[in-house]
Design an enzyme around this catalytic site. Structure first.
Site, mmCIF file in Angstrom:
data_model
loop_
_atom_site.group_PDB
_atom_site.id
_atom_site.type_symbol
_atom_site.label_atom_id
_atom_site.label_comp_id
_atom_site.label_asym_id
_atom_site.label_seq_id
_atom_site.Cartn_x
_atom_site.Cartn_y
_atom_site.Cartn_z
ATOM 1 C CD GLN A 218 17.085 -6.913 17.572
ATOM 2 O OE1 GLN A 218 16.100 -6.760 16.875
ATOM 3 N NE2 GLN A 218 18.252 -7.176 17.060
ATOM 4 C CB ILE A 324 13.632 -10.627 27.453
ATOM 5 C CG1 ILE A 324 13.739 -12.136 27.700
ATOM 6 C CG2 ILE A 324 13.454 -10.330 25.959
ATOM 7 C CD1 ILE A 324 12.455 -12.890 27.408
ATOM 8 C CD GLU A 325 16.655 -4.495 28.324
ATOM 9 O OE1 GLU A 325 15.700 -3.924 27.765
ATOM 10 O OE2 GLU A 325 17.111 -4.150 29.430
ATOM 11 C CD1 TRP A 326 10.282 -6.998 24.938
ATOM 12 C CD2 TRP A 326 10.124 -5.683 23.142
ATOM 13 N NE1 TRP A 326 9.348 -6.014 25.199
ATOM 14 C CE2 TRP A 326 9.223 -5.211 24.121
ATOM 15 C CE3 TRP A 326 10.192 -5.019 21.913
ATOM 16 C CZ2 TRP A 326 8.404 -4.092 23.915
ATOM 17 C CZ3 TRP A 326 9.384 -3.902 21.715
ATOM 18 C CH2 TRP A 326 8.503 -3.462 22.705
#
Lengths: 357, 104
Positions: A218, A324-326
């Site tokens: 996140q 992005i690190e979702w």
């Protein structure tokens, strides 16, 4: 609708190009080791002159399945909304039809949802925790040594044993069987998948923004990944051999990577806008921050993309680059992944709007 | 019951940055996600390791907590991957997940 298999990612992209005149199918030049041809989409109204481009890629790490779904659905949202003259609603975050039109008219949005189809297929059908591609060239017959970590294979500080401090825990390896699955490959761009991404950046010459979609934690990250950022001393930069052996210690005062102050500010704003729009969907908090962590990285797509203009000395080629690190796991149940797709796509629509402003 | 082929997702917590760096250098676990700092100053990350590797990670200043059987979880997710090609029909295209809404 469950997770997309690799054929569906490709057919989804191809079907969007067939259905919407404002989507151009872009075939990547090199097939993968297992013979798969990849496609990207350029989305946007046509102009004679190239428009500023946002290049979005996903699926480089095999086990991070949802990255492809995020990008296929983003493309579909923009195309359906623009054609229908509607806005877009992602939970509590909404965009008007005029905002959708702005993105489509002012930008080329280039979406490459599945960089590593061989790896995704292996992860979805055999070993769910597989991270790399499936190139066996350096495996020596050892199944555990198959594949290269594509996000360590770009040309940025590739010679990590020279570039970093001996005590820096650089998250990369020159051992194909490294259990951390971060084998960098024998040389920069040894892999067709990273060469395909480089080709995409070369083809869209007005690319000013680049986002690589990954999982998890996140966060919305921006350069640099090799050390902390600083905007005071330009001599401390990745090209300067005087600082070889000094990079990568978080608490050390030996080194910090130079970034133009304006670029650092612009990157922070874009990352913050992404996170704000994402939070508006259902309240999930993502953190915008530079990529450098307790352990440094090298050979990553974002550092490579931003460094291109420094190496070419062409300011107009500057690309602000992000990762992005979702989510909070590699394979959330699909019901949760759908919510994450909405979260991240809201952030990406806002990212494009901020870029276009 | 975990087997030799089971991969666990474990939460590794190190008491300080030096301990964590040494652990990452020595053990080289398959790290998932990024490192987080806890309110007490300790540092945590997820690792994907065999049960034997999980035991090896534990040492002075480092605690290891099993979060889930990642192999079993991954197998369950593999059952949620589409079969065939839902976009094979000529008029089938991805619809996107956002609501397409008229301006107010």
């Amino acid at each position: 609708m469950p997770y997309l298999n690799i054929n569906e990612v490709e057919s989804g992209v191809i079907s969007l190009a067939a259905a919407f005149p404002k989507a151009e199918l872009v075939q990547l030049p090199e097939p993968t080791f297992e013979g798969r041809t990849c496609h990207a989409l350029r989305i946007g109204t046509h102009r004679l002159e190239p428009k500023p481009a946002v290049v979005l890629i996903g699926g480089a790490h095999a086990r991070e399945w949802g990255s492809s779904e995020i990008l296929v659905n983003l493309a579909a949202d923009l195309l359906h909304a623009h054609t229908g003259g509607t806005g877009l609603a992602y939970g509590g975050t909404s965009f008007t039809s005029a905002q959708v039109r702005t993105i489509m008219e002012e930008l080329d949005v280039v979406v490459f949802p599945l960089v590593n189809p061989d790896g995704r297929n292996y992860s979805q059908t055999v070993d769910p925790m597989w991270r790399r591609n499936r190139n066996p060239a350096r495996s020596g017959g050892n199944p555990a040594a198959i594949g290269v970590d594509l996000n360590r294979n770009y040309d940025h500080l590739f010679d990590y044993r020279t570039a970093f401090h001996p005590l820096a825990p650089v998250r990369v390896s020159d051992d194909p069987a490294d259990p951390d699955q971060v084998y960098q490959g024998p040389e920069p761009f040894s892999e067709v998948e990273t060469r395909n991404v480089r080709w995409l950046l070369d083809r869209f010459t007005r690319t000013h923004w680049f986002v690589d979609v990954h999982s998890y934690t996140q966060k919305m990250l921006y350069v640099w990944g090799d050390d902390q950022n600083q905007s005071v001393d330009p001599a401390k930069n990745f090209r300067n051999p005087l600082f070889d052996g000094k990079r990568g210690l978080k608490d050390g005062l030996l080194y910090a990577e130079f970034v133009d102050e304006g670029d650092a500010d612009d990157s922070a704003v874009l990352a913050e806008r992404f996170c704000e729009a994402l939070k508006g969907v259902r309240g999930t908090e993502y953190t915008p921050e530079p990529a450098f962590d307790l352990y440094p990285t090298c050979g990553t797509s974002d550092d490579y993309a931003y460094a291109r203009h420094i190496l070419s000395d062409q300011e107009e080629e500057k690309i602000l680059a992000f990762t992005i690190e979702w989510g909070t796991a590699f394979h959330p149940p699909w019901a949760e992944m759908k919510k994450i797709v909405l979260d991240v796509d809201a952030g990406l629509v806002q990212f494009c709007l901020t870029a276009a402003a | 019951m975990p087997t030799a082929y089971t991969i666990l997702r474990v939460r590794v917590t190190a008491q300080d940055a030096d301990t964590l760096r040494a652990l990452l250098r020595d053990a080289r676990p398959d790290v998932g996600g990024r490192i987080g700092q806890n309110p007490d100053g300790s540092l945590s990350f997820d690792a994907y390791v065999s049960p034997e590797q999980a035991q090896d990670l534990a040492r002075e200043g480092v605690s290891v907590e099993t979060i889930e059987d990642a192999t079993a979880n991954g197998r369950a997710r593999q059952a949620e991957v589409g079969e065939g090609d839902r976009f094979a029909a000529e008029d089938a295209v991805p619809q996107g997940l956002a609501l397409k809404v008229q301006d107010i």
